[in-house]
Design a protein around this motif. Structure first.
Motif, PDB file in Angstrom:
ATOM      1  N   ALA A   1       0.840  -1.208   0.000  1.00  0.00           N
ATOM      2  CA  ALA A   1       0.000   0.000   0.000  1.00  0.00           C
ATOM      3  C   ALA A   1       0.876   1.260   0.000  1.00  0.00           C
ATOM      4  O   ALA A   1       0.591   2.230  -0.713  1.00  0.00           O
ATOM      5  N   ILE A   2       1.948   1.228   0.787  1.00  0.00           N
ATOM      6  CA  ILE A   2       2.843   2.403   0.848  1.00  0.00           C
ATOM      7  C   ILE A   2       3.501   2.631  -0.508  1.00  0.00           C
ATOM      8  O   ILE A   2       3.582   3.759  -0.999  1.00  0.00           O
ATOM      9  N   GLU A   3       3.958   1.541  -1.120  1.00  0.00           N
ATOM     10  CA  GLU A   3       4.701   1.654  -2.391  1.00  0.00           C
ATOM     11  C   GLU A   3       3.912   2.380  -3.469  1.00  0.00           C
ATOM     12  O   GLU A   3       4.469   3.172  -4.226  1.00  0.00           O
ATOM     13  N   ILE A   4       2.603   2.124  -3.513  1.00  0.00           N
ATOM     14  CA  ILE A   4       1.834   2.669  -4.643  1.00  0.00           C
ATOM     15  C   ILE A   4       1.148   4.005  -4.329  1.00  0.00           C
ATOM     16  O   ILE A   4       0.552   4.616  -5.199  1.00  0.00           O
ATOM     17  N   SER A   5       1.240   4.474  -3.079  1.00  0.00           N
ATOM     18  CA  SER A   5       0.391   5.623  -2.703  1.00  0.00           C
ATOM     19  C   SER A   5       1.035   6.991  -2.941  1.00  0.00           C
ATOM     20  O   SER A   5       2.219   7.184  -2.682  1.00  0.00           O
ATOM     21  N   ASP A   6       0.182   7.918  -3.383  1.00  0.00           N
ATOM     22  CA  ASP A   6       0.618   9.317  -3.550  1.00  0.00           C
ATOM     23  C   ASP A   6       0.462  10.055  -2.225  1.00  0.00           C
ATOM     24  O   ASP A   6       1.222  10.967  -1.914  1.00  0.00           O
ATOM     25  N   ILE A   7      -0.588   9.689  -1.494  1.00  0.00           N
ATOM     26  CA  ILE A   7      -0.846  10.318  -0.185  1.00  0.00           C
ATOM     27  C   ILE A   7      -1.002   9.199   0.843  1.00  0.00           C
ATOM     28  O   ILE A   7      -1.716   8.218   0.596  1.00  0.00           O
ATOM     29  N   ILE A   8      -0.346   9.360   2.000  1.00  0.00           N
ATOM     30  CA  ILE A   8      -0.466   8.337   3.056  1.00  0.00           C
ATOM     31  C   ILE A   8      -0.939   8.993   4.352  1.00  0.00           C
ATOM     32  O   ILE A   8      -0.291   9.902   4.873  1.00  0.00           O
ATOM     33  N   PHE A   9      -2.091   8.553   4.827  1.00  0.00           N
ATOM     34  CA  PHE A   9      -2.594   9.037   6.121  1.00  0.00           C
ATOM     35  C   PHE A   9      -2.060   8.123   7.217  1.00  0.00           C
ATOM     36  O   PHE A   9      -2.100   6.903   7.074  1.00  0.00           O
ATOM     37  N   ILE A  10      -1.594   8.725   8.291  1.00  0.00           N
ATOM     38  CA  ILE A  10      -1.215   7.921   9.464  1.00  0.00           C
ATOM     39  C   ILE A  10      -2.326   8.089  10.494  1.00  0.00           C
ATOM     40  O   ILE A  10      -2.576   9.196  10.977  1.00  0.00           O
ATOM     41  N   SER A  11      -3.023   6.983  10.774  1.00  0.00           N
ATOM     42  CA  SER A  11      -4.181   7.058  11.670  1.00  0.00           C
ATOM     43  C   SER A  11      -4.098   5.965  12.723  1.00  0.00           C
ATOM     44  O   SER A  11      -5.052   5.236  12.959  1.00  0.00           O
ATOM     45  N   VAL A  12      -2.929   5.877  13.339  1.00  0.00           N
ATOM     46  CA  VAL A  12      -2.727   4.830  14.349  1.00  0.00           C
ATOM     47  C   VAL A  12      -2.980   5.390  15.747  1.00  0.00           C
ATOM     48  O   VAL A  12      -3.109   6.604  15.940  1.00  0.00           O
ATOM     49  N   ASN A  13      -3.024   4.490  16.706  1.00  0.00           N
ATOM     50  CA  ASN A  13      -3.308   4.874  18.093  1.00  0.00           C
ATOM     51  C   ASN A  13      -2.149   5.674  18.694  1.00  0.00           C
ATOM     52  O   ASN A  13      -0.980   5.413  18.389  1.00  0.00           O
ATOM     53  N   THR A  14      -2.486   6.633  19.544  1.00  0.00           N
ATOM     54  CA  THR A  14      -1.469   7.464  20.205  1.00  0.00           C
ATOM     55  C   THR A  14      -1.818   7.572  21.698  1.00  0.00           C
ATOM     56  O   THR A  14      -2.100   8.666  22.195  1.00  0.00           O
ATOM     57  N   PRO A  15      -1.830   6.443  22.403  1.00  0.00           N
ATOM     58  CA  PRO A  15      -2.276   6.477  23.809  1.00  0.00           C
ATOM     59  C   PRO A  15      -1.283   7.193  24.720  1.00  0.00           C
ATOM     60  O   PRO A  15      -0.164   7.498  24.302  1.00  0.00           O
ATOM     61  N   THR A  16      -1.716   7.432  25.943  1.00  0.00           N
ATOM     62  CA  THR A  16      -0.824   8.059  26.920  1.00  0.00           C
ATOM     63  C   THR A  16       0.293   7.066  27.275  1.00  0.00           C
ATOM     64  O   THR A  16       0.042   5.874  27.444  1.00  0.00           O
ATOM     65  N   LYS A  17       1.495   7.588  27.398  1.00  0.00           N
ATOM     66  CA  LYS A  17       2.657   6.742  27.729  1.00  0.00           C
ATOM     67  C   LYS A  17       2.501   6.129  29.117  1.00  0.00           C
ATOM     68  O   LYS A  17       2.085   6.822  30.049  1.00  0.00           O
ATOM     69  N   LYS A  18       2.807   4.843  29.239  1.00  0.00           N
ATOM     70  CA  LYS A  18       2.638   4.198  30.547  1.00  0.00           C
ATOM     71  C   LYS A  18       3.929   4.214  31.351  1.00  0.00           C
ATOM     72  O   LYS A  18       3.906   4.174  32.569  1.00  0.00           O
ATOM     73  N   ARG A  19       5.059   4.245  30.665  1.00  0.00           N
ATOM     74  CA  ARG A  19       6.356   4.169  31.365  1.00  0.00           C
ATOM     75  C   ARG A  19       7.322   5.215  30.831  1.00  0.00           C
ATOM     76  O   ARG A  19       7.135   5.742  29.744  1.00  0.00           O
ATOM     77  N   GLY A  20       8.352   5.492  31.617  1.00  0.00           N
ATOM     78  CA  GLY A  20       9.461   6.314  31.147  1.00  0.00           C
ATOM     79  C   GLY A  20       9.169   7.798  31.181  1.00  0.00           C
ATOM     80  O   GLY A  20       8.235   8.260  31.857  1.00  0.00           O
ATOM     81  N   LEU A  21       9.952   8.537  30.422  1.00  0.00           N
ATOM     82  CA  LEU A  21       9.838   9.991  30.383  1.00  0.00           C
ATOM     83  C   LEU A  21       8.430  10.426  29.960  1.00  0.00           C
ATOM     84  O   LEU A  21       7.921   9.969  28.937  1.00  0.00           O
ATOM     85  N   GLY A  22       7.805  11.266  30.766  1.00  0.00           N
ATOM     86  CA  GLY A  22       6.469  11.764  30.408  1.00  0.00           C
ATOM     87  C   GLY A  22       5.356  10.766  30.694  1.00  0.00           C
ATOM     88  O   GLY A  22       4.210  10.966  30.269  1.00  0.00           O
ATOM     89  N   ALA A  23       5.669   9.665  31.421  1.00  0.00           N
ATOM     90  CA  ALA A  23       4.651   8.637  31.683  1.00  0.00           C
ATOM     91  C   ALA A  23       3.420   9.247  32.339  1.00  0.00           C
ATOM     92  O   ALA A  23       3.521  10.132  33.184  1.00  0.00           O
ATOM     93  N   GLY A  24       2.245   8.782  31.918  1.00  0.00           N
ATOM     94  CA  GLY A  24       0.986   9.261  32.502  1.00  0.00           C
ATOM     95  C   GLY A  24       0.478  10.543  31.862  1.00  0.00           C
ATOM     96  O   GLY A  24      -0.656  10.954  32.119  1.00  0.00           O
TER      97      GLY A  24
END
Ligand code: NAD
Ligand code: UGA
Length: 482
Positions: free
Chosen positions: A82-105
């Motif tokens: 799908a990436i190879e043939i596309s002119d436009i690529i939407f990124i629509s993946v999950n972006t949950p709150t970080k559970k660990r590390g820097l900025g967790a919570g």
């Protein structure tokens, strides 16, 4: 640059990617759309022949998928192709709150976005416009551009990228209408011709004056701010509901009165069990993190309070149920009407029902949970307690221990011997319950707790039951024994 867009792909076949691409495909029959995901089960559900197993329930979605699927809309796990043939690529993946590390919570976990950017950098060909559809912290576009460039630097063939921000404003339950008639479409970027190209896609159905072009950082920040403002209204009205209960005012009357002020407006003033959904809390916490990062402590505190009051409010409801049922709900059967975070969706992410049910189980209650669209397996995951399996259909005989139990019911023949009913989601099905019949089946004194203001109070009172309605001060201390 290729001005003739033929192929578009969207990485992420979730609540946003699926409906958004379906709408685009229906409005742009001249373009081929591929929605790709690493979750094979999800893709199989999107491809379900009879459209009976679509992974998300959204009014109007099934009909639109039926019109477009396998014509100019395809669901697949082949991300590379799908990436190879596309002119436009939407990124629509999950972006949950970080559970660990820097900025967790607080800060967003961008690992899924980074993985997508790396794949796009590796597999794309020629010139590609990469569109942030996920909700992202401000200046993520810069990070994406860097990853794209570094992945592409080893490539033999020439590649180039432009990153745009195009946040999504749909709400679940009304997604199809929101996508078809958006209040606005926001496109943020630096490259005018890439912005124009994306705008032209939307112009197939959205009036041009509704398409706002901004710089990329404004677009990213406007998305977080929109959600923060909406959530802030709900926390505001919910905080006032507690004052109503203490004073004798009625939150519905207060909402109606303030909503008539054209500067305030009437939407998003329904007091409820506290906002849920996958985004409000995470996006506000993201804003809080951003403010803290820039040393703006007071700003961070201001927004964090919107989340704090929501948590307090959800706890408050479970406490009221316990107090009204003579201080104990151990081994008492309580009917939970609705588990989704709002009506017309099967989504339970951050649903107020999760916290409220957990609190009631902690007190030893025996819950019977009904929801027209939520899968009981999802409830099991959310409550982290297995469903009690030996319950006979109507008369429920739970083991006698101090820990609560729960059981799911597909139908509403569940009121026998119940001590209370708690309405948590505003499904239409619950507006037409025959409360006079229900009252005869329940234990006395029977209670109906309405956290959504959808139950007709007169009918409850006529049937002889006690009623607690969120934010209704007029019914306080109203206990009857039939
Ligand atoms: P979701 O969890 O329903 O879907 C995300 C999908 O991305 C999942 O199916 C997951 O398997 C897939 N995925 C993750 N990494 C992948 C990868 N590397 N390659 C391929 N697929 C991958 O999430 P959602 O609710 O659709 O939300 C997506 C984004 O949109 C979030 O940033 C959210 O904040 C934002 N948003 C959501 C809504 C909403 O109503 N749900 C509305 C507006 C904006
Ligand atoms: C919300 C926003 O409305 C969308 O614009 C945004 O795109 C989306 O978040 C996102 O970024 O994910 P959503 O969470 O799907 O959409 O649903 P809402 O209708 O906003 O409801 C959120 C929560 O607030 C629900 O629990 C709902 O019951 C509650 N709510 C809403 C109230 O308690 N009272 C109201 O008056 C409105």
């Amino acid at each position: 640059m290729n001005h003739n867009v033929k192929n578009i792909c969207c990485i992420g076949a979730g609540y946003v990617g699926g409906p958004t691409m379906t709408m685009m495909a229906s409005k742009c029959p001249h373009i081929s759309f591929k929605v790709v995901d690493i979750n094979q089960e999800r893709i199989e559900s999107w491809n379900d022949e009879n459209l009976l197993k679509l992974p998300i329930f959204e009014p109007g979605l099934k009909e639109l998928v039926a019109k477009t699927r396998n014509k100019n809309l395809f669901f697949s796990t082949n991300v590379k192709e799908a990436i190879e043939i596309s002119d436009i690529i939407f990124i629509s993946v999950n972006t949950p709150t970080k559970k660990r590390g820097l900025g967790a919570g607080k800060s967003s976990d961008l690992k899924w976005v980074e993985a997508c950017a790396r794949e796009v950098g590796k597999f794309s060909k020629g010139h590609t416009i990469v569109v942030e559809k996920s909700t992202l912290p401000v200046r993520t576009a810069e990070v994406i551009q860097k990853i794209l460039n570094s992945e592409a630097s080893d490539a033999k063939n020439e590649k180039s990228f432009r990153v745009l921000s195009n946040p999504e404003f749909l709400a679940e339950g009304t997604a199809i209408n929101d996508l078809e008639n958006p209040d606005r479409v926001l496109i943020g970027g630096e490259d005018k011709s890439a912005m124009r190209l994306l705008s032209q896609i939307y112009e197939n159905w959205v009036p041009k004056e509704k398409i706002l072009l901004t710089n990329i950082w404004s677009s990213e920040l406007a998305k977080l701010t929109s959600n923060a403002f909406l959530a802030q209204r709900i926390s505001s009205i919910n905080s006032i509901s507690a004052i109503c209960e203490a004073t004798g005012a009625d939150i519905r009357e207060v909402s109606r009165a303030i909503g008539k002020d054209s500067r305030i407006g009437s939407k998003f003033l329904d007091s409820g069990p506290g906002f849920g959904g996958s985004c409000f809390k995470k996006d506000i916490l993201n804003l809080v993190y951003l403010a803290e990062y820039f040393g703006l402590k007071e700003v961070a505190k201001f927004w964090e309070e919107v989340v704090n009051i929501n948590n307090w409010h959800q706890k408050r409801i479970a406490k009221i149920v316990v107090q009204k049922l003579f201080g104990t709900i151990s081994e008492k059967k309580i009917i939970i009407l609705g588990f989704a975070f709002k009506a017309n969706t099967n989504d339970t992410r951050e649903s107020a029902a999760i916290k409220i049910c957990k609190d009631l189980l902690e007190e030893g209650a025996e819950l019977v949970i009904h929801d027209p669209k939520v899968n009981p397996l999802q409830i099991e995951i959310d409550l982290k307690v297995k469903q009690f399996s030996d319950i006979k259909n109507e008369s429920i005989d739970y083991p006698k221990n101090n820990l609560g139990n729960w059981k799911f019911s597909k139908n509403l023949n569940i009121f026998d011997n119940a001590h209370a009913v708690l309405v948590l989601t505003e499904w239409e099905d619950y507006k037409n319950i025959k409360w006079d019949h229900v009252a005869k089946k329940m234990k006395k004194p029977a209670w109906v707790f309405d956290a959504r203001s959808i139950v007709n109070e007169d009918l409850i009172k006529k049937s002889g039951m006690n009623m607690w309605s969120l934010g209704d001060g007029s019914s306080k201390n109203d206990i009857r024994d039939f």
